[in-house]
Enzyme design. Structure first.
Site, PDB file in Angstrom:
ATOM      1  N   TYR A 277       0.831  -1.204   0.000  1.00 62.47           N
ATOM      2  CA  TYR A 277       0.000   0.000   0.000  1.00 62.47           C
ATOM      3  C   TYR A 277       0.859   1.244   0.000  1.00 62.47           C
ATOM      4  CZ  TYR A 277       1.011  -0.228   5.029  1.00 62.47           C
ATOM      5  OH  TYR A 277       1.635  -0.304   6.239  1.00 62.47           O
TER       6      TYR A 277
ATOM      7  N   SER B   9       7.018   1.087  15.361  1.00 68.55           N
ATOM      8  CA  SER B   9       7.135   0.167  14.234  1.00 68.55           C
ATOM      9  C   SER B   9       6.005   0.311  13.219  1.00 68.55           C
ATOM     10  CB  SER B   9       7.200  -1.278  14.738  1.00 68.55           C
ATOM     11  OG  SER B   9       6.005  -1.631  15.417  1.00 68.55           O
ATOM     12  N   GLY B  10       5.038   1.197  13.502  1.00 67.08           N
ATOM     13  CA  GLY B  10       4.036   1.504  12.485  1.00 67.08           C
ATOM     14  C   GLY B  10       2.624   1.035  12.739  1.00 67.08           C
TER      15      GLY B  10
ATOM     16  N   HIS C  54      -6.790   4.052  12.867  1.00 62.64           N
ATOM     17  CA  HIS C  54      -7.085   5.083  11.863  1.00 62.64           C
ATOM     18  C   HIS C  54      -8.324   4.734  11.057  1.00 62.64           C
ATOM     19  CE1 HIS C  54      -5.648   2.484   8.583  1.00 62.64           C
ATOM     20  NE2 HIS C  54      -4.551   2.237   9.303  1.00 62.64           N
TER      21      HIS C  54
ATOM     22  N   CYS D 254      -2.720  -2.493  11.362  1.00 62.23           N
ATOM     23  CA  CYS D 254      -3.335  -1.401  12.115  1.00 62.23           C
ATOM     24  C   CYS D 254      -4.755  -1.750  12.538  1.00 62.23           C
ATOM     25  CB  CYS D 254      -3.344  -0.127  11.267  1.00 62.23           C
ATOM     26  SG  CYS D 254      -1.697   0.517  10.902  1.00 62.23           S
TER      27      CYS D 254
END
Length: 396
Positions: free
Chosen positions: A305, A318-319, A323, A341
């Site tokens: 992505y 680390s991300g 959201h 996520c």
């Protein structure tokens, strides 16, 4: 090897006082000698000579020491060029004085000593010296920001620019004060960036309304990787008691405030069975970053992505974020099909984004995850027991 200080001594001599310098490899001393007959001996008129005062001028990282022979020390003032002072205390029945703080590198100090003879007569000597400049200067970054209000899980966190090999020496200079006597401990971790980090975590989540202050009296402290040349101060306040629970098996997020549920949101977590799984354990909301670009290549997921994402709330370095993920709408509340996520609808994300605060804990559970959030990957200290955390203190 630490360089010896540059020694430039300037003195103003009192009546009947002479000045002598004794130099060693690491320090020298300025002495105000007594009059005829030796230290404290009677002068020609029968009065006692002024005490012989010695100022031992240290290298950086060593306290200033003053001694008096043939009398006692009444007062010592050690000032730097910026008006700062090194306070200290007398010992040895008033014949010795040692500064509480250590001399800082690259600093010129003026020393004024008032001494007294046995018959009460006072005299003053003055001298100055300069310590060598530091080869390397260590700096730090503090979180949360000064005068901010944060959630109940935010630790007091310090990231150091250069390595800290003398952790105990540094930790001794870090003083935390709370408005309600909160129990807590420093713990040393390796930040996700690879740098040394010290976090002060309460035993349990902060109580709402707690005021926290830090005094980092580091000026003149050697970290082992560099010298500190200034002190640091910060403070923050703890806000409402909010907790976010994320159940990846039920695909549901719950926000509670003061123990009462205020929002339940259907979500989709990380895809099971591989690198796209979510982390479990307690993560802490690190930042509300709004609309940001997310690129899978930056977290090792190839070209999966590359898109702008709204209402982004960072949970780990680390991300992992929470959201808006409208492209995953068919999976909300039904399946975990994200790239790691916690995704939700635009409407739910907008409302949730406005309700949560930096420092709120996200307690994440689920059977198929890629492990527990590490201490340095964001603020993962809450995934250790209190006993485990206390052992991470350099003074434990």
């Amino acid at each position: 090897m630490r360089r010896s200080p540059v020694l430039r001594i300037r003195t103003t001599r009192p009546v009947l006082a002479a000045v002598a310098l004794a130099v060693s490899l690491t320090a020298c001393s300025a002495q105000a000698a007594s009059g005829p007959g030796g230290s404290g001996a009677p002068a020609a008129d029968g009065s006692a000579s002024p005490p012989k005062v010695t100022v031992v001028e240290p290298a950086a990282g060593v306290p200033v020491t003053v001694t008096a022979a043939g009398g006692t020390i009444s007062e010592v003032k050690v000032m730097d060029a910026d008006g700062g002072s090194l306070a200290g205390r007398a010992a040895g029945g008033g014949t010795r004085w040692v500064s509480d703080r250590k001399a800082a590198p690259g600093t010129r100090y003026t020393v004024e000593v008032t001494s007294r003879t046995a018959d009460g007569k006072e005299s003053t000597t003055r001298s100055s010296f300069e310590t060598a400049r530091a080869d390397k200067v260590n700096k730090l970054t503090l979180a949360p920001g000064k005068n901010t209000t944060v959630g109940i899980a935010h630790p007091l966190s310090i990231v150091f620019d250069l390595p800290v090999t003398k952790k105990a020496d540094v930790e001794r200079q870090l003083k935390v004060t709370t408005s309600n006597g909160t129990e807590g401990s420093w713990g040393w971790v390796k930040d996700h960036s690879g740098r040394d980090r010290a976090d002060w975590r309460p035993r349990a989540y902060w109580k709402p309304g707690t005021k926290v202050t830090l005094r980092a009296d580091l000026n003149g402290t050697d970290s082992g990787g560099g010298w500190f040349v200034r002190d640091y101060r910060t403070g923050f306040t703890v806000g409402a008691a909010q907790v976010v629970k994320v159940d990846l098996d039920r695909h549901e997020l719950t926000l509670s405030r003061d123990g009462r549920t205020v929002r339940t949101i259907p979500v989709s977590g990380g895809t099971p069975g591989g690198d796209k799984r979510s982390w479990r354990g307690t993560a802490v909301l690190m930042a509300k970053e709004g609309t940001i670009n997310m690129n899978s290549e930056t977290v090792g997921l190839g070209d999966a992505y590359d898109k702008d994402v709204d209402y982004s709330m960072r949970l780990t370095w680390s991300g992992m974020y929470a959201h808006a993920a409208p492209w995953n709408a068919r999976y909300f509340g039904k399946a975990n099909m994200s790239s790691g996520c916690i995704g939700m609808s635009d409407a739910d994300a907008a409302s949730f984004y406005g309700a949560v605060h930096v420092g709120d804990p996200f307690e994440i559970t689920g059977r198929d995850t890629k492990g527990t959030v590490a201490e340095g990957n964001g603020y993962g200290a809450w995934n250790l027991s209190w006993e485990q955390w206390r052992k991470k203190s350099a003074l434990a």
